[in-house]
Scaffold this motif. Structure first.
Motif, PDB file in Angstrom:
ATOM      1  N   PHE A 304       0.834  -1.201   0.000  1.00  0.00           N
ATOM      2  CA  PHE A 304       0.000   0.000   0.000  1.00  0.00           C
ATOM      3  C   PHE A 304       0.870   1.252   0.000  1.00  0.00           C
ATOM      4  O   PHE A 304       1.815   1.362   0.779  1.00  0.00           O
ATOM      5  CB  PHE A 304      -0.917   0.016   1.219  1.00  0.00           C
ATOM      6  N   ASP A 305       0.551   2.192  -0.871  1.00  0.00           N
ATOM      7  CA  ASP A 305       1.254   3.466  -0.939  1.00  0.00           C
ATOM      8  C   ASP A 305       0.221   4.583  -0.990  1.00  0.00           C
ATOM      9  O   ASP A 305      -0.919   4.369  -1.430  1.00  0.00           O
ATOM     10  CB  ASP A 305       2.138   3.515  -2.188  1.00  0.00           C
ATOM     11  N   TYR A 306       0.612   5.762  -0.576  1.00  0.00           N
ATOM     12  CA  TYR A 306      -0.357   6.859  -0.537  1.00  0.00           C
ATOM     13  C   TYR A 306       0.369   8.200  -0.615  1.00  0.00           C
ATOM     14  O   TYR A 306       1.591   8.292  -0.485  1.00  0.00           O
ATOM     15  CB  TYR A 306      -1.191   6.798   0.752  1.00  0.00           C
ATOM     16  N   GLY A 307      -0.410   9.256  -0.844  1.00  0.00           N
ATOM     17  CA  GLY A 307       0.124  10.605  -0.889  1.00  0.00           C
ATOM     18  C   GLY A 307      -0.440  11.454   0.228  1.00  0.00           C
ATOM     19  O   GLY A 307      -1.555  11.237   0.686  1.00  0.00           O
ATOM     20  N   MET A 308       0.359  12.437   0.676  1.00  0.00           N
ATOM     21  CA  MET A 308      -0.081  13.389   1.695  1.00  0.00           C
ATOM     22  C   MET A 308       0.166  14.808   1.197  1.00  0.00           C
ATOM     23  O   MET A 308       1.206  15.089   0.599  1.00  0.00           O
ATOM     24  CB  MET A 308       0.663  13.181   3.019  1.00  0.00           C
ATOM     25  N   MET A 309      -0.810  15.677   1.438  1.00  0.00           N
ATOM     26  CA  MET A 309      -0.667  17.080   1.068  1.00  0.00           C
ATOM     27  C   MET A 309      -0.737  17.948   2.329  1.00  0.00           C
ATOM     28  O   MET A 309      -1.511  17.664   3.245  1.00  0.00           O
ATOM     29  CB  MET A 309      -1.747  17.492   0.082  1.00  0.00           C
ATOM     30  N   LEU A 310       0.071  18.986   2.342  1.00  0.00           N
ATOM     31  CA  LEU A 310       0.124  19.909   3.468  1.00  0.00           C
ATOM     32  C   LEU A 310      -0.622  21.185   3.091  1.00  0.00           C
ATOM     33  O   LEU A 310      -0.444  21.709   1.987  1.00  0.00           O
ATOM     34  CB  LEU A 310       1.584  20.242   3.812  1.00  0.00           C
ATOM     35  N   ASP A 311      -1.437  21.670   3.979  1.00  0.00           N
ATOM     36  CA  ASP A 311      -2.209  22.882   3.735  1.00  0.00           C
ATOM     37  C   ASP A 311      -2.097  23.781   4.950  1.00  0.00           C
ATOM     38  O   ASP A 311      -2.866  23.668   5.912  1.00  0.00           O
ATOM     39  CB  ASP A 311      -3.671  22.531   3.459  1.00  0.00           C
ATOM     40  N   PHE A 312      -1.115  24.688   4.911  1.00  0.00           N
ATOM     41  CA  PHE A 312      -0.885  25.562   6.066  1.00  0.00           C
ATOM     42  C   PHE A 312      -1.904  26.684   6.161  1.00  0.00           C
ATOM     43  O   PHE A 312      -1.891  27.450   7.121  1.00  0.00           O
ATOM     44  CB  PHE A 312       0.538  26.133   6.004  1.00  0.00           C
ATOM     45  N   GLY A 313      -2.794  26.777   5.190  1.00  0.00           N
ATOM     46  CA  GLY A 313      -3.911  27.708   5.305  1.00  0.00           C
ATOM     47  C   GLY A 313      -4.997  27.157   6.208  1.00  0.00           C
ATOM     48  O   GLY A 313      -5.830  27.903   6.725  1.00  0.00           O
ATOM     49  N   ARG A 314      -4.974  25.814   6.425  1.00  0.00           N
ATOM     50  CA  ARG A 314      -5.978  25.165   7.263  1.00  0.00           C
ATOM     51  C   ARG A 314      -5.352  24.400   8.423  1.00  0.00           C
ATOM     52  O   ARG A 314      -6.070  23.962   9.315  1.00  0.00           O
ATOM     53  CB  ARG A 314      -6.824  24.211   6.422  1.00  0.00           C
ATOM     54  N   GLN A 315      -4.040  24.196   8.375  1.00  0.00           N
ATOM     55  CA  GLN A 315      -3.366  23.432   9.417  1.00  0.00           C
ATOM     56  C   GLN A 315      -2.259  24.268  10.046  1.00  0.00           C
ATOM     57  O   GLN A 315      -1.637  25.110   9.396  1.00  0.00           O
ATOM     58  CB  GLN A 315      -2.747  22.161   8.818  1.00  0.00           C
ATOM     59  N   THR A 316      -2.017  24.001  11.323  1.00  0.00           N
ATOM     60  CA  THR A 316      -0.916  24.676  12.020  1.00  0.00           C
ATOM     61  C   THR A 316       0.350  23.838  11.916  1.00  0.00           C
ATOM     62  O   THR A 316       0.308  22.653  11.569  1.00  0.00           O
ATOM     63  CB  THR A 316      -1.252  24.889  13.504  1.00  0.00           C
ATOM     64  N   ILE A 317       1.479  24.452  12.237  1.00  0.00           N
ATOM     65  CA  ILE A 317       2.751  23.727  12.248  1.00  0.00           C
ATOM     66  C   ILE A 317       2.683  22.562  13.215  1.00  0.00           C
ATOM     67  O   ILE A 317       3.129  21.448  12.906  1.00  0.00           O
ATOM     68  CB  ILE A 317       3.903  24.688  12.637  1.00  0.00           C
ATOM     69  N   ASP A 318       2.117  22.796  14.392  1.00  0.00           N
ATOM     70  CA  ASP A 318       2.042  21.726  15.392  1.00  0.00           C
ATOM     71  C   ASP A 318       1.199  20.559  14.905  1.00  0.00           C
ATOM     72  O   ASP A 318       1.532  19.391  15.163  1.00  0.00           O
ATOM     73  CB  ASP A 318       1.462  22.277  16.705  1.00  0.00           C
ATOM     74  N   GLU A 319       0.109  20.851  14.195  1.00  0.00           N
ATOM     75  CA  GLU A 319      -0.750  19.780  13.696  1.00  0.00           C
ATOM     76  C   GLU A 319      -0.022  18.938  12.654  1.00  0.00           C
ATOM     77  O   GLU A 319      -0.058  17.701  12.688  1.00  0.00           O
ATOM     78  CB  GLU A 319      -2.029  20.380  13.103  1.00  0.00           C
ATOM     79  N   VAL A 320       0.656  19.592  11.727  1.00  0.00           N
ATOM     80  CA  VAL A 320       1.403  18.867  10.694  1.00  0.00           C
ATOM     81  C   VAL A 320       2.545  18.086  11.324  1.00  0.00           C
ATOM     82  O   VAL A 320       2.783  16.913  11.000  1.00  0.00           O
ATOM     83  CB  VAL A 320       1.944  19.844   9.631  1.00  0.00           C
ATOM     84  N   ASP A 321       3.256  18.734  12.242  1.00  0.00           N
ATOM     85  CA  ASP A 321       4.401  18.097  12.895  1.00  0.00           C
ATOM     86  C   ASP A 321       3.983  16.836  13.643  1.00  0.00           C
ATOM     87  O   ASP A 321       4.649  15.788  13.558  1.00  0.00           O
ATOM     88  CB  ASP A 321       5.032  19.098  13.868  1.00  0.00           C
ATOM     89  N   SER A 322       2.870  16.918  14.336  1.00  0.00           N
ATOM     90  CA  SER A 322       2.413  15.755  15.104  1.00  0.00           C
ATOM     91  C   SER A 322       1.977  14.616  14.186  1.00  0.00           C
ATOM     92  O   SER A 322       2.177  13.439  14.507  1.00  0.00           O
ATOM     93  CB  SER A 322       1.266  16.158  16.047  1.00  0.00           C
ATOM     94  N   GLN A 323       1.391  14.951  13.043  1.00  0.00           N
ATOM     95  CA  GLN A 323       0.980  13.908  12.099  1.00  0.00           C
ATOM     96  C   GLN A 323       2.186  13.183  11.505  1.00  0.00           C
ATOM     97  O   GLN A 323       2.188  11.951  11.387  1.00  0.00           O
ATOM     98  CB  GLN A 323       0.131  14.519  10.984  1.00  0.00           C
ATOM     99  N   ILE A 324       3.227  13.923  11.152  1.00  0.00           N
ATOM    100  CA  ILE A 324       4.435  13.296  10.606  1.00  0.00           C
ATOM    101  C   ILE A 324       5.115  12.442  11.671  1.00  0.00           C
ATOM    102  O   ILE A 324       5.560  11.311  11.404  1.00  0.00           O
ATOM    103  CB  ILE A 324       5.408  14.364  10.072  1.00  0.00           C
ATOM    104  N   ASP A 325       5.178  12.959  12.885  1.00  0.00           N
ATOM    105  CA  ASP A 325       5.782  12.186  13.978  1.00  0.00           C
ATOM    106  C   ASP A 325       5.006  10.902  14.232  1.00  0.00           C
ATOM    107  O   ASP A 325       5.589   9.848  14.504  1.00  0.00           O
ATOM    108  CB  ASP A 325       5.829  13.025  15.258  1.00  0.00           C
ATOM    109  N   ALA A 326       3.674  10.992  14.153  1.00  0.00           N
ATOM    110  CA  ALA A 326       2.848   9.804  14.390  1.00  0.00           C
ATOM    111  C   ALA A 326       3.125   8.730  13.336  1.00  0.00           C
ATOM    112  O   ALA A 326       3.171   7.537  13.645  1.00  0.00           O
ATOM    113  CB  ALA A 326       1.370  10.186  14.378  1.00  0.00           C
ATOM    114  N   VAL A 327       3.324   9.142  12.093  1.00  0.00           N
ATOM    115  CA  VAL A 327       3.653   8.181  11.036  1.00  0.00           C
ATOM    116  C   VAL A 327       5.004   7.539  11.308  1.00  0.00           C
ATOM    117  O   VAL A 327       5.170   6.316  11.190  1.00  0.00           O
ATOM    118  CB  VAL A 327       3.656   8.876   9.658  1.00  0.00           C
ATOM    119  N   LEU A 328       5.984   8.340  11.694  1.00  0.00           N
ATOM    120  CA  LEU A 328       7.330   7.817  11.945  1.00  0.00           C
ATOM    121  C   LEU A 328       7.369   6.891  13.152  1.00  0.00           C
ATOM    122  O   LEU A 328       8.201   5.982  13.212  1.00  0.00           O
ATOM    123  CB  LEU A 328       8.309   8.978  12.147  1.00  0.00           C
TER     124      LEU A 328
END
Length: 523
Positions: A304-328
Motif C-alpha cells: 500500500f502506498d499513498y500521498g499526503m498534502m500539506l495545507d498551512f492555510g488550514r493546518q498549524t505547524i504543530d498539527e502537521v508536525d504531530s501527524q508526521i511524527d505519528a507516522v514515523l
C-alpha cells in the motif's frame, strides 16, 4: 506545413524540477506516458518520431537538438507553461519554419495565452491529434492501427504501462480533472489488449488510470479479469494501480485484485485531518487511515502506498508536525510516497476559491505551483512556516528516524511481501526523502550548479536559471523567457488569470495520461 519528405516529429514533455536540478530523474515512477501515446498516432513508416521527456532525460540543453524537428508537440503539467514556451523559442530560433503544438493541462488551463505563443493549441483527447496531423502533414501520415510507442521509451526498470480508463468519477477541489469536467470512461477490452500487446513482456505492469476502481463494479471486474489473464500467462509478475478510498469499503475488492496478480495499490489519502478532506470535497477518503489500509492490503499480499498534502492555510505547524511524527512512530504505517503542498491549479475549484479569498501571495508565478514552496498565505506567520516547511520536505532533523522507520516497516512486512515488494517498501522512502545526487550530462550538471538557492516561498524564491537563454537567441524571443504571473504586486489576479476565470471550464483533455512530475493525482 505539407510534407515533401519523411517529416521529423518531436514530442516533448516539458518540465522544470522544483528541486533545481537539470539532471534526469531516472528513478521517478510512474514515467510520463502521454508522449508515447501521442507518438502512436503517427505512421511509423511515414514519420520519424522521437520523444524527449525532461523528467526522465533531464533538461533539454543541447543546441543541436533544436534544429532537427519539423513539428514539435509539447505537453506537461500546468506549471510547465513557461518551460514549454522557452523550448518553443529555442526550436523557432533554430528553424523558423518549425511548427509548434501545445496540448495537455497547459493548453486546457490557458488556451488563449497559449494561442499567442504556439501555432496550434489542442484541448482534446489524444485521438483528436489525428485531425491536426491531417491538417499539418496529411492523412497519409496517420497510423493505420494506433498503439502507444512504448518502444521509444527505452528501458524503465522492467516496468510496463497501460491505461484502462480516462478521467475520474470524483470531483476533488484541488484536481485539474475536476476543472476539466470530463466524464469517467473505461477503455474497451480490445483497446486495453492492444496496449498490453504493445508493451510486451515486463517484470511489472503499472496501470496509469487516475482511478482504476471507478463507478461501475462490473466494468472494474472486467478489467481486473483481463489483467489477471495476462498475469497468469506470464506477461508480467504483477501489477499495481491507483484507487480511490471507496475501493477499500468493499472487502471483496482486495481479494479480487490480489487473486489476479495485483502487488501494489496507491491511494490519495491526502490528509489525516477530516476537516481538510471535507474542504477538498474528498469525503470518500474520510475513512482512509493509512495504517489500517496498509495492514489490510498486507493481509492480501498487496503493498500500500499513498500521498499526503500539506495545507498551512488550514493546518498549524504543530498539527502537521504531530501527524508526521505519528507516522514515523508507527511501524505499521508506511511513509507517504508523495509529500506536497496543496497546489492551487488554475481551473480547479480550489484555485478559484483561493483567488476569491485573496489567499494567493503577491507576484506569484505559474511556475511557482510545484508543490514544494509556499504560494498561499498560511494561518500562522510566514517567517515560522517557511523554515518548518523547508526542513520537513527534506526531512532535515528526521533522517535517522526516516531510515529507522523504513527498515523496521519493511521488516514487519517480510512475511506478507515478496523480495521485490520488501525492497520497494524499504528503499522507496529513502530515495524519496533521503536526498541524493542526480547525474546528467556535463551541460545538465553545469546548469544545476548555476541554480540559485531555493527559499521554499514564492515571495522570495528566485527565478530558475532556465529563464536565461542557454545560448544566443534572436532578441525577438526575449518575451518567451518572461514568467507568466498569476498575481500582481498587491496579490490581485493578473489579466491572464481574469481572462481564464471568465471562460467556461475546459472541455476534454489532450493527453489522456499526464504522469510527470510527480503527482498524477494532483495534476
Amino acid at each position: 506545413m505539407k510534407a515533401t519528405r519523411r517529416p521529423k516529429v518531436l514530442i516533448v514533455n516539458a518540465y522544470v524540477d522544483p528541486w533545481r536540478s537539470a539532471a534526469p530523474m531516472r528513478l521517478f515512477i510512474p514515467r510520463a506516458m502521454a508522449p508515447y501515446y501521442l507518438a502512436g498516432r503517427f505512421s511509423p513508416k511515414q514519420v520519424d518520431v522521437r520523444v524527449y521527456d525532461e523528467v526522465h532525460h533531464g533538461a533539454m540543453l543541447n543546441p543541436r537538438q533544436f534544429d532537427w524537428p519539423d513539428l514539435v508537440i509539447f505537453t506537461g503539467l500546468t506549471a510547465a507553461f513557461d518551460r514549454a514556451r522557452q523550448l518553443s523559442a529555442y526550436f523557432r530560433n533554430a528553424n523558423p519554419s518549425v511548427c509548434t503544438v501545445i496540448g495537455g493541462p497547459i493548453a486546457r488551463a490557458f488556451p488563449k495565452t497559449c494561442a499567442g505563443v504556439f501555432d496550434h493549441v489542442c484541448q482534446d483527447d489524444v485521438e483528436a491529434l489525428d485531425g491536426l496531423v491531417e491538417d499539418v502533414l496529411g492523412a497519409d501520415y496517420l497510423a493505420v492501427d494506433p498503439a502507444p510507442r512504448f518502444d521509444l521509451a527505452g528501458w524503465s526498470f522492467g516496468l510496463g504501462f497501460v491505461e484502462t480508463t480516462k478521467n475520474c468519477n470524483f470531483s476533488c477541489s484541488f484536481c485539474s480533472l475536476t476543472g476539466e469536467g470530463r466524464a469517467y470512461l473505461p477503455y474497451s477490452t480490445q483497446e486495453i489488449s492492444r496496449q498490453l500487446d504493445t508493451a510486451g513482456r515486463r517484470s511489472m505492469l503499472m496501470v496509469l488510470d487516475n482511478n482504476f476502481y471507478g463507478n461501475n463494479r462490473a466494468d472494474f471486474e472486467r478489467r481486473v479479469d483481463l489483467l489477471g489473464e495476462r498475469w497468469r500467462r506470464g506477461d508480467f509478475r504483477g501489477w499495481g494501480a491507483l484507487v480511490t478510498g471507496d475501493f477499500f469499503k468493499n472487502p471483496k475488492n482486495l481479494a479480487k485484485v490480489s487473486a489476479n496478480g495485483c502487488k501494489a495499490l496507491f491511494s490519495g489519502v491526502e490528509s489525516l485531518d477530516p476537516e481538510v478532506l471535507r474542504n477538498y470535497n474528498k469525503r470518500h477518503s474520510l475513512s482512509s487511515d493509512p495504517r489500517s489500509l496498509a495492514r489490510l492490503c498486507a493481509e492480501h499480499g498487496v503493498l500500500f502506498d499513498y500521498g499526503m498534502m500539506l495545507d498551512f492555510g488550514r493546518q498549524t505547524i504543530d498539527e502537521v508536525d504531530s501527524q508526521i511524527d505519528a507516522v514515523l512512530e508507527s511501524i505499521e504505517t508506511p511513509l507517504p510516497a508523495l509529500l506536497s503542498l496543496t497546489i492551487p491549479i488554475p481551473g480547479t475549484p480550489h484555485f478559484e476559491e483561493t483567488v476569491r479569498a485573496g489567499r494567493l501571495m503577491p507576484n506569484l508565478r505559474l511556475s511557482d505551483l510545484d508543490g514544494q514552496k509556499l504560494v498561499e498565505w498560511p494561518k500562522e506567520p510566514v517567517e515560522r512556516v517557511v523554515p518548518f516547511l523547508a526542513d520537513l520536505l527534506r526531512f532535515r532533523g528526521r533522517k535517522t528516524a526516516l531510515a529507522r522507520h523504513a527498515i523496521r516497516h519493511a521488516w514487519s512486512r517480510r512475511n506478507a511481501f515478496d523480495h521485490l515488494q520488501t525492497a520497494i517498501s524499504m528503499l522507496g522512502p529513502l530515495v524519496r526523502f533521503g536526498g541524493g545526487l542526480r547525474i546528467g550530462s556535463v551541460r545538465q550538471m553545469h546548469r544545476t550548479w548555476q541554480e540559485p538557492k531555493r527559499t521554499f516561498c514564492a515571495m522570495s524564491d528566485p527565478l530558475s536559471v532556465a529563464y536565461r537563454p542557454s545560448h544566443r537567441l534572436d532578441t525577438k524571443f526575449a518575451p518567451d523567457f518572461e514568467p507568466l504571473y498569476l498575481t500582481d504586486a498587491e496579490g490581485h489576479p493578473t489579466a491572464d488569470v481574469e481572462m481564464h476565470m471568465s471562460q467556461s471550464r475546459g472541455s476534454g483533455a489532450f493527453a489522456a495520461i499526464e504522469a510527470t512530475t510527480g503527482s498524477a493525482a494532483t495534476n
